[in-house]
Scaffold this motif. Structure first.
Motif, short mmCIF file in Angstrom:
data_model
loop_
_atom_site.label_atom_id
_atom_site.label_comp_id
_atom_site.label_asym_id
_atom_site.label_seq_id
_atom_site.Cartn_x
_atom_site.Cartn_y
_atom_site.Cartn_z
N HIS A 193 0.83 -1.21 0.00
CA HIS A 193 0.00 0.00 0.00
C HIS A 193 0.86 1.26 0.00
O HIS A 193 0.53 2.26 -0.67
CB HIS A 193 -0.93 -0.01 1.21
N ALA A 194 1.96 1.25 0.74
CA ALA A 194 2.84 2.42 0.78
C ALA A 194 3.49 2.66 -0.59
O ALA A 194 3.60 3.82 -1.04
CB ALA A 194 3.92 2.23 1.85
N LEU A 195 3.89 1.58 -1.26
CA LEU A 195 4.52 1.73 -2.58
C LEU A 195 3.51 2.20 -3.62
O LEU A 195 3.83 3.03 -4.49
CB LEU A 195 5.15 0.41 -3.01
N ILE A 196 2.28 1.67 -3.56
CA ILE A 196 1.24 2.11 -4.49
C ILE A 196 0.98 3.61 -4.33
O ILE A 196 0.73 4.32 -5.30
CB ILE A 196 -0.05 1.30 -4.29
N GLY A 197 1.05 4.08 -3.09
CA GLY A 197 0.83 5.50 -2.85
C GLY A 197 1.86 6.39 -3.54
O GLY A 197 1.58 7.56 -3.81
N ARG A 198 3.04 5.82 -3.82
CA ARG A 198 4.08 6.62 -4.47
C ARG A 198 4.09 6.45 -5.98
O ARG A 198 4.81 7.16 -6.68
CB ARG A 198 5.45 6.22 -3.91
N LEU A 199 3.29 5.51 -6.51
CA LEU A 199 3.31 5.26 -7.95
C LEU A 199 2.65 6.36 -8.75
O LEU A 199 2.95 6.54 -9.93
CB LEU A 199 2.62 3.92 -8.26
N GLY A 200 1.72 7.08 -8.12
CA GLY A 200 1.05 8.16 -8.86
C GLY A 200 2.02 9.19 -9.41
O GLY A 200 1.80 9.73 -10.49
N GLY A 201 3.09 9.46 -8.67
CA GLY A 201 4.08 10.41 -9.14
C GLY A 201 4.85 9.94 -10.34
O GLY A 201 5.51 10.73 -11.02
N HIS A 202 4.77 8.65 -10.61
CA HIS A 202 5.43 8.08 -11.79
C HIS A 202 4.43 7.82 -12.92
O HIS A 202 4.76 7.10 -13.87
CB HIS A 202 6.12 6.76 -11.41
N ARG A 203 3.22 8.37 -12.81
CA ARG A 203 2.16 8.21 -13.81
C ARG A 203 1.77 6.75 -13.98
O ARG A 203 1.46 6.28 -15.07
CB ARG A 203 2.61 8.79 -15.16
N VAL A 204 1.81 6.02 -12.87
CA VAL A 204 1.41 4.61 -12.86
C VAL A 204 0.09 4.51 -12.09
O VAL A 204 0.07 4.74 -10.88
CB VAL A 204 2.49 3.72 -12.21
N HIS A 205 -0.98 4.16 -12.81
CA HIS A 205 -2.29 4.13 -12.17
C HIS A 205 -3.01 2.80 -12.36
O HIS A 205 -3.89 2.46 -11.56
CB HIS A 205 -3.17 5.25 -12.74
N SER A 206 -2.66 2.03 -13.37
CA SER A 206 -3.33 0.75 -13.62
C SER A 206 -2.41 -0.40 -13.25
O SER A 206 -1.19 -0.23 -13.07
CB SER A 206 -3.73 0.64 -15.09
N LEU A 207 -3.01 -1.58 -13.16
CA LEU A 207 -2.21 -2.77 -12.86
C LEU A 207 -1.18 -3.02 -13.96
O LEU A 207 -0.03 -3.35 -13.68
CB LEU A 207 -3.13 -3.98 -12.70
N GLY A 208 -1.61 -2.89 -15.22
CA GLY A 208 -0.67 -3.10 -16.32
C GLY A 208 0.51 -2.16 -16.24
O GLY A 208 1.66 -2.56 -16.48
#
Length: 586
Positions: A193-208
């Motif tokens: 969950h913590a890592l997913i929270g930081r993915l938005g800054g990398h323009r990563v929003h979907s599972l793919g």
């Protein structure tokens, strides 16, 4: 029929699975169901150890939906150091179920979910090995590795390493790992969950996006991945353009968006593409097409028109050459780049000058055509070359042969070959090959075989092209994957119009509209007068598919009975031959 039905069912099942996988990849991370799993084992690999404990937590949208935990009897002794590390003793696992009893429950718990593990290859390796050993089908789930994800999101400046315990401490998790399966799975949930929270800054929003993000990609791929956004997922052509709108690369796909996204993943291995081209690209233009044939044709035309620097050179039409029999009094062979509207005989197209030279060498081997390049006159003579002294040329330069005799002996067999019947040249080449083989001159025989292949391949190719390009109009249709019909109007081998009729609607109105708006194509010289050889061959391949239906043809579509097509079996044998050629027959 039962076997066919079973094959159809298997194909449908696989297509259904592929569709489900594509749908899962497109799903947002918030809406994805994850099963975070951790194993305790007796050894470091499935070959040398068994599972002693399984712990798993099912989560979606930040909410924990359920847990799965059980000890497992590995059926073997637990090494003392494993007991010290995990606290699991042989007495604890003795009454526990074996893995073959646990697997069905775990697989049901994890059904339709994305599996998550820290250092996932380790845990997945044990689970797959257990399924294989006990006859269970591994469901091939999508797998996300939090260790790999952490290596992409967190730098060494932020954390000293990417071990689960280190990440849990650095992220301030309340739940810490302790080498027990369920506790470690719970700690991994918090890390996920913590890592997913930081993915938005990398323009990563979907599972793919997340699955591709964990793979090794170049800085240019990561920086330019936004170019794949907002593209249609339909058949068509995509064009990478630079800041000056110049085409850098042209490609085609049955699903543009999916194909363009692949350029920004680890699956793109071409160095010049994922560094140079992507670094220069500023936008991707999508050109939607009615169906795959139109997309392939548009791609060829765009490459020919713009010559993008990152497309393969083999697709450029200027690489095509022809073998021409000149119209002089004493004709000779010449390699040319274009067809002229004259009375000359042409053989081709050849994909390279080397292939044309190889075919010409074969013709010169069996036909007494002159090989000098000077213009000869019927009034004056010039000195003969060495080939005349060797008996390889009838010396028209010294008027030892009349133009009529020369034409009958040397030029007419070649003209017949270009007109559809290469039999005389082929038989002479075969006879020459046999004599060389019988004399045990095997290397020369093999070289002769290569010349035969080059000549015969061009003859077959030219006849196939000419049989289609001679037709003023061909209208064809084939069933579309989504229902309806894919329609094509072909004129003199050129795609003049393309469209798709809607499902459950008669295709005639769509076809009438295509015919009314189709490109006007005028006949021209040669076997490919109105399109590139590659375009006509793509059209031919589409027409020859078993599901394609001819709607209307303005004349008979046929090839000569004694034409090059009857030598296809020989061509296949010659191409496959390696060293011994005595079995090649007439």
């Amino acid at each position: 029929m039962p076997a066919v039905a079973e094959a159809v069912r298997e194909t449908f099942h696989q297509e259904t699975l592929d569709a489900l996988v594509d749908d899962a990849r497109a799903r947002s991370l918030f809406a994805t169901t994850f099963v975070v799993v951790d194993l305790e084992t007796t050894g470091g690999s499935p070959d040398g150890g068994g599972i002693t404990e399984i712990g798993a937590v099912k989560v979606r949208g930040g909410e924990e939906l359920g847990e799965f935990a059980t000890l497992v009897n590995p059926g073997e002794r637990i090494p003392p150091y494993i007991t010290v590390l995990t606290g699991i003793t042989e007495a604890m696992v003795l009454p526990a179920p074996r893995i073959d009893s646990v697997l069905p429950s775990f697989l049901e718990f994890a059904k339709d979910a994305v599996l998550v593990a820290h250092n996932a290859p380790y845990d997945m390796g044990f689970l797959k090995a257990a399924c294989a050993a006990h006859g269970y089908t591994w469901p091939k789930p999508l797998v996300l590795d939090t260790a790999a994800l952490a290596r992409r999101v967190l730098t060494r400046d932020e954390v000293p390493n990417h071990k689960l315990a280190t990440l849990a401490r650095w992220l301030g998790n309340a739940r810490q790992p302790c080498h027990r399966a369920l506790d470690d799975a719970r700690a991994t949930v918090d890390v996920l969950h913590a890592l997913i929270g930081r993915l938005g800054g990398h323009r990563v929003h979907s599972l793919g996006d997340a699955l591709e993000f964990v793979k090794a990609i170049s800085p240019a791929q990561r920086k330019k991945r936004h170019l794949a956004e907002n593209l249609p997922n339909t058949p068509g052509v995509y064009v990478f353009r630079d800041s000056r709108e110049r085409p850098l690369y042209v490609g085609t796909s049955s699903a543009i968006a999916t194909r363009v996204r692949s350029y920004f993943t680890a699956s793109e291995k071409r160095a010049r593409i994922n560094t140079e081209m992507l670094a220069a690209a500023e936008r991707v233009e999508a050109i939607e097409c009615a169906h795959s044939l139109e997309a392939e044709v548009r791609e060829l035309r765009l490459i020919a028109a713009h010559k993008p620097p990152y497309n393969r050179r083999s697709k450029f039409p200027e690489r095509i050459v022809w073998l021409k029999l000149t119209t002089e009094a004493y004709p000779r062979l010449s390699i040319v780049n274009k067809l002229a509207d004259d009375a000359a005989a042409y053989l081709g197209p050849f994909g390279s000058r080397r292939l044309a030279e190889l075919a010409a060498a074969g013709v010169h081997e069996v036909l007494p055509l002159r090989q000098c390049t000077q213009r000869l006159s019927t009034r004056r003579t010039v000195a003969a070359c060495a080939l005349a002294e060797l008996g390889r040329c009838p010396a028209p330069c010294e008027h030892r042969i009349t133009p009529e005799e020369y034409t009958a002996a040397a030029a007419e067999p070649f003209r017949a070959a270009t007109g559809g019947n290469p039999g005389e040249v082929v038989r002479r080449l075969l006879a020459r090959m046999r004599s060389l083989s019988e004399a045990r001159r095997y290397e020369e025989a093999a070289a002769m075989r290569g010349r035969l292949v080059a000549f015969l391949k061009a003859s077959v190719r030219m006849q196939r092209l000419a049989s289609l390009t001679s037709l003023r109009e061909v209208v064809a249709a084939r069933p579309a994957a989504t229902g309806g019909w894919e329609l094509a109007v072909i004129r003199h081998g050129r795609l003049a119009a393309a469209g798709t009729s809607p499902p459950r609607v008669h295709p005639r109105p769509t076809l009438d509209a295509l015919l009314a708006t189709a490109e006007t194509v005028q006949a021209g010289p040669g076997p490919v007068p109105c399109a590139s050889p590659e375009e006509t061959e793509r059209v031919l391949a589409w027409l020859e598919r078993p599901e394609t239906r001819l709607v209307q043809v303005d004349a008979g579509w046929a090839s000569p009975v004694d034409g090059a097509g009857r030598w296809r079996e020989l061509l296949t044998t010659a191409e496959a031959a390696s060293g011994h050629i005595t079995h090649l027959g007439d």
